[in-house]
Write a protein that holds these residues in place. Structure first.
Motif, PDB file in Angstrom:
ATOM      1  N   MET A   1      40.490   8.357   9.229  1.00 43.00           N
ATOM      2  CA  MET A   1      41.199   7.127   9.582  1.00 43.00           C
ATOM      3  C   MET A   1      40.314   6.265  10.480  1.00 43.00           C
ATOM      4  SD  MET A   1      44.810   6.651  11.612  1.00 43.00           S
ATOM      5  CE  MET A   1      45.693   7.543  10.326  1.00 43.00           C
ATOM      6  N   THR A   2      40.185   4.993  10.145  1.00 46.54           N
ATOM      7  CA  THR A   2      39.361   4.091  10.941  1.00 46.54           C
ATOM      8  C   THR A   2      40.157   3.549  12.128  1.00 46.54           C
ATOM      9  OG1 THR A   2      39.998   2.104   9.721  1.00 46.54           O
ATOM     10  CG2 THR A   2      38.153   3.394   8.843  1.00 46.54           C
ATOM     11  N   ILE A   3      39.435   2.919  13.058  1.00 51.95           N
ATOM     12  CA  ILE A   3      40.100   2.307  14.208  1.00 51.95           C
ATOM     13  C   ILE A   3      41.029   1.190  13.741  1.00 51.95           C
ATOM     14  CG2 ILE A   3      39.716   0.905  16.272  1.00 51.95           C
ATOM     15  CD1 ILE A   3      37.148   2.476  16.728  1.00 51.95           C
ATOM     16  N   GLY A   4      40.579   0.423  12.759  1.00 51.57           N
ATOM     17  CA  GLY A   4      41.405  -0.657  12.243  1.00 51.57           C
ATOM     18  C   GLY A   4      42.692  -0.151  11.616  1.00 51.57           C
ATOM     19  N   GLN A   5      42.604   0.947  10.870  1.00 52.15           N
ATOM     20  CA  GLN A   5      43.800   1.523  10.252  1.00 52.15           C
ATOM     21  C   GLN A   5      44.772   2.034  11.309  1.00 52.15           C
ATOM     22  OE1 GLN A   5      41.801   4.403   7.785  1.00 52.15           O
ATOM     23  NE2 GLN A   5      41.835   3.087   5.970  1.00 52.15           N
ATOM     24  N   ALA A   6      44.227   2.677  12.344  1.00 51.78           N
ATOM     25  CA  ALA A   6      45.084   3.175  13.419  1.00 51.78           C
ATOM     26  C   ALA A   6      45.775   2.022  14.139  1.00 51.78           C
ATOM     27  CB  ALA A   6      44.261   3.997  14.403  1.00 51.78           C
ATOM     28  N   ALA A   7      45.022   0.957  14.419  1.00 56.87           N
ATOM     29  CA  ALA A   7      45.602  -0.196  15.108  1.00 56.87           C
ATOM     30  C   ALA A   7      46.685  -0.847  14.257  1.00 56.87           C
ATOM     31  CB  ALA A   7      44.504  -1.209  15.430  1.00 56.87           C
ATOM     32  N   ARG A   8      46.466  -0.886  12.944  1.00 54.15           N
ATOM     33  CA  ARG A   8      47.453  -1.504  12.051  1.00 54.15           C
ATOM     34  C   ARG A   8      48.751  -0.699  12.047  1.00 54.15           C
ATOM     35  NH1 ARG A   8      44.283  -1.875   8.351  1.00 54.15           N
ATOM     36  NH2 ARG A   8      43.582  -3.997   8.750  1.00 54.15           N
ATOM     37  N   ARG A   9      48.641   0.620  11.985  1.00 53.11           N
ATOM     38  CA  ARG A   9      49.843   1.458  11.971  1.00 53.11           C
ATOM     39  C   ARG A   9      50.570   1.434  13.311  1.00 53.11           C
ATOM     40  NH1 ARG A   9      48.407   6.955   8.528  1.00 53.11           N
ATOM     41  NH2 ARG A   9      47.467   5.917   6.721  1.00 53.11           N
ATOM     42  N   LEU A  10      49.810   1.227  14.362  1.00 55.97           N
ATOM     43  CA  LEU A  10      50.413   1.156  15.695  1.00 55.97           C
ATOM     44  C   LEU A  10      50.961  -0.232  16.005  1.00 55.97           C
ATOM     45  CD1 LEU A  10      47.730   3.148  17.705  1.00 55.97           C
ATOM     46  CD2 LEU A  10      50.134   3.772  17.544  1.00 55.97           C
ATOM     47  N   GLY A  11      50.665  -1.196  15.144  1.00 55.96           N
ATOM     48  CA  GLY A  11      51.052  -2.574  15.439  1.00 55.96           C
ATOM     49  C   GLY A  11      50.252  -3.136  16.597  1.00 55.96           C
ATOM     50  N   ALA A  12      48.999  -2.685  16.704  1.00 55.39           N
ATOM     51  CA  ALA A  12      48.179  -3.041  17.867  1.00 55.39           C
ATOM     52  C   ALA A  12      46.976  -3.899  17.499  1.00 55.39           C
ATOM     53  CB  ALA A  12      47.706  -1.764  18.568  1.00 55.39           C
ATOM     54  N   LEU A  13      47.040  -4.622  16.390  1.00 55.25           N
ATOM     55  CA  LEU A  13      45.891  -5.432  15.987  1.00 55.25           C
ATOM     56  C   LEU A  13      45.591  -6.532  17.005  1.00 55.25           C
ATOM     57  CD1 LEU A  13      46.398  -5.798  12.123  1.00 55.25           C
ATOM     58  CD2 LEU A  13      44.629  -4.501  13.319  1.00 55.25           C
ATOM     59  N   ASP A  14      46.645  -7.179  17.528  1.00 52.50           N
ATOM     60  CA  ASP A  14      46.423  -8.228  18.530  1.00 52.50           C
ATOM     61  C   ASP A  14      45.810  -7.640  19.797  1.00 52.50           C
ATOM     62  OD1 ASP A  14      47.396 -10.120  16.840  1.00 52.50           O
ATOM     63  OD2 ASP A  14      49.354 -10.329  17.807  1.00 52.50           O
ATOM     64  N   ALA A  15      46.307  -6.468  20.203  1.00 53.26           N
ATOM     65  CA  ALA A  15      45.767  -5.816  21.402  1.00 53.26           C
ATOM     66  C   ALA A  15      44.317  -5.407  21.185  1.00 53.26           C
ATOM     67  CB  ALA A  15      46.615  -4.594  21.754  1.00 53.26           C
ATOM     68  N   LEU A  16      43.999  -4.967  19.966  1.00 57.37           N
ATOM     69  CA  LEU A  16      42.623  -4.582  19.654  1.00 57.37           C
ATOM     70  C   LEU A  16      41.701  -5.795  19.722  1.00 57.37           C
ATOM     71  CD1 LEU A  16      40.534  -2.516  18.669  1.00 57.37           C
ATOM     72  CD2 LEU A  16      41.248  -3.022  16.330  1.00 57.37           C
ATOM     73  N   GLU A  17      42.132  -6.910  19.141  1.00 61.73           N
ATOM     74  CA  GLU A  17      41.319  -8.123  19.178  1.00 61.73           C
ATOM     75  C   GLU A  17      41.151  -8.620  20.612  1.00 61.73           C
ATOM     76  OE1 GLU A  17      42.766 -11.108  16.544  1.00 61.73           O
ATOM     77  OE2 GLU A  17      42.056 -10.079  14.744  1.00 61.73           O
ATOM     78  N   ALA A  18      42.205  -8.495  21.410  1.00 59.74           N
ATOM     79  CA  ALA A  18      42.116  -8.924  22.805  1.00 59.74           C
ATOM     80  C   ALA A  18      41.099  -8.079  23.571  1.00 59.74           C
ATOM     81  CB  ALA A  18      43.486  -8.832  23.475  1.00 59.74           C
ATOM     82  N   SER A  19      41.049  -6.777  23.271  1.00 59.31           N
ATOM     83  CA  SER A  19      40.082  -5.911  23.954  1.00 59.31           C
ATOM     84  C   SER A  19      38.654  -6.275  23.569  1.00 59.31           C
ATOM     85  CB  SER A  19      40.363  -4.440  23.622  1.00 59.31           C
ATOM     86  OG  SER A  19      40.044  -4.137  22.267  1.00 59.31           O
ATOM     87  N   LEU A  20      38.462  -6.763  22.343  1.00 56.14           N
ATOM     88  CA  LEU A  20      37.117  -7.137  21.901  1.00 56.14           C
ATOM     89  C   LEU A  20      36.586  -8.355  22.641  1.00 56.14           C
ATOM     90  CD1 LEU A  20      37.426  -6.625  18.026  1.00 56.14           C
ATOM     91  CD2 LEU A  20      36.395  -5.092  19.706  1.00 56.14           C
ATOM     92  N   LEU A  21      37.492  -9.139  23.237  1.00 54.70           N
ATOM     93  CA  LEU A  21      37.052 -10.302  24.007  1.00 54.70           C
ATOM     94  C   LEU A  21      36.291  -9.892  25.259  1.00 54.70           C
ATOM     95  CD1 LEU A  21      40.183 -12.630  23.766  1.00 54.70           C
ATOM     96  CD2 LEU A  21      38.021 -12.860  22.553  1.00 54.70           C
ATOM     97  N   ASN A  22      36.417  -8.618  25.643  1.00 57.70           N
ATOM     98  CA  ASN A  22      35.701  -8.127  26.818  1.00 57.70           C
ATOM     99  C   ASN A  22      34.325  -7.570  26.470  1.00 57.70           C
ATOM    100  OD1 ASN A  22      37.718  -8.650  28.825  1.00 57.70           O
ATOM    101  ND2 ASN A  22      38.906  -6.948  27.997  1.00 57.70           N
TER     102      ASN A  22
END
Length: 213
Positions: A1-22
Motif C-alpha cells: 500500500m502506498t502513502i497516497g492510498q493510505a491517505a485516500r482511505r483515511l480521508g487525509a489527502l488534504d492533510a497530506l498535501e498540507a504537510s508537503l507545504l513544509n
C-alpha cells in the motif's frame, strides 16, 4: 500500500498535501541550459503525523491492523523524501549590480529589544489552482506579504527593518535567511484555489539579528 492510498482511505489527502507545504529547499535553484531545477526535501515524520492524526480522528486504519499500521508509521518516520522539479525559461541574461559594502552603522541593531520582540507574525496569501498547486502559489504570496510586514517593523531611531536592509546588504541577507524559519500554520482549499497562512517567530528573528552584529 502506498502513502497516497493510505491517505485516500483515511480521508487525509488534504492533510497530506498540507504537510508537503513544509518541505524544505536545500540550497538554491540550479540553472542548466536555461532550465531551472528546484529540489525539495521532507522528513517522513511529518507525513506520518498527518496520517496518524487522521487515524486518531476515527477515520479507520486503511484496512490495516492497529499494530501493522503503527509499525508502518514507525518505519515512515525514519525515511526522508526528495523531489526535483524543473521549468524551462527563455534565455535571459540578468546583470546584477555590484555588491556594495553597505552602511552598517545605519543598520546597527540596538541593544534594547523593540516592543515587537516575543510576538508571532502571521501573513495570509491566496493562490489560484487546484490542490497543491494552489497552495504553493498561496504560500508564495503569503511569504511576500510576510516580508513586507517584517520590513515595516521599527529597528531604531525611526528606522525600519526594510530601510536598514536597503542600506546594508548584510542585514538584508540576515532577514532573508531568518524567513526560512517561517512555517505554514493554516491551509484552506477552495474550488478554484487555496488560502495559506504562514507564521513567523519574531523572538527567534530578534536573536538572529543580535547574532549578526
Amino acid at each position: 500500500m502506498t502513502i497516497g492510498q493510505a491517505a485516500r482511505r483515511l480521508g487525509a489527502l488534504d492533510a497530506l498535501e498540507a504537510s508537503l507545504l513544509n518541505a524544505e529547499q536545500p540550497g538554491g535553484p540550479r540553472w542548466r541550459d536555461n532550465v531551472c531545477q528546484v529540489r525539495l526535501e521532507i522528513a517522513g515524520s511529518q507525513i506520518a503525523t498527518a496520517l496518524s492524526d487522521a487515524a486518531e480522528k476515527g477515520q479507520g486504519l486503511s484496512g490495516l491492523g492497529e499494530e501493522d499500521f503503527a509499525r508502518r508509521l514507525a518505519h515512515l518516520k525514519t525515511q526522508r523524501f526528495t523531489g526535483v522539479g524543473q521549468s524551462g525559461e527563455p534565455a535571459v541574461v540578468v546583470l546584477s549590480a555590484p555588491v556594495q559594502k553597505g552602511d552598517q552603522n545605519a543598520s546597527r541593531v540596538p541593544k534594547e529589544a523593540p516592543e515587537w520582540v516575543g510576538r508571532q507574525m502571521d501573513a495570509d496569501g491566496r493562490g489560484a489552482g487546484s490542490g497543491l498547486k494552489g497552495a504553493r502559489a498561496a504560500e508564495s504570496v503569503a511569504l511576500s506579504q510576510l516580508r513586507r510586514q517584517i520590513d515595516e517593523l521599527p529597528l531604531r531611531d525611526g528606522l525600519t527593518i526594510g530601510q536598514a536592509a536597503a542600506k546594508d546588504p548584510r542585514l538584508d541577507r540576515v532577514v532573508t535567511e531568518a524567513m526560512r524559519r517561517a512555517r505554514v500554520s493554516r491551509v484552506i482549499y477552495g474550488v478554484d484555489g487555496a488560502e495559506v497562512r504562514v507564521s513567523f517567530d519574531l523572538d527567534h528573528f530578534w536573536r538572529e539579528l543580535l547574532k549578526s552584529e
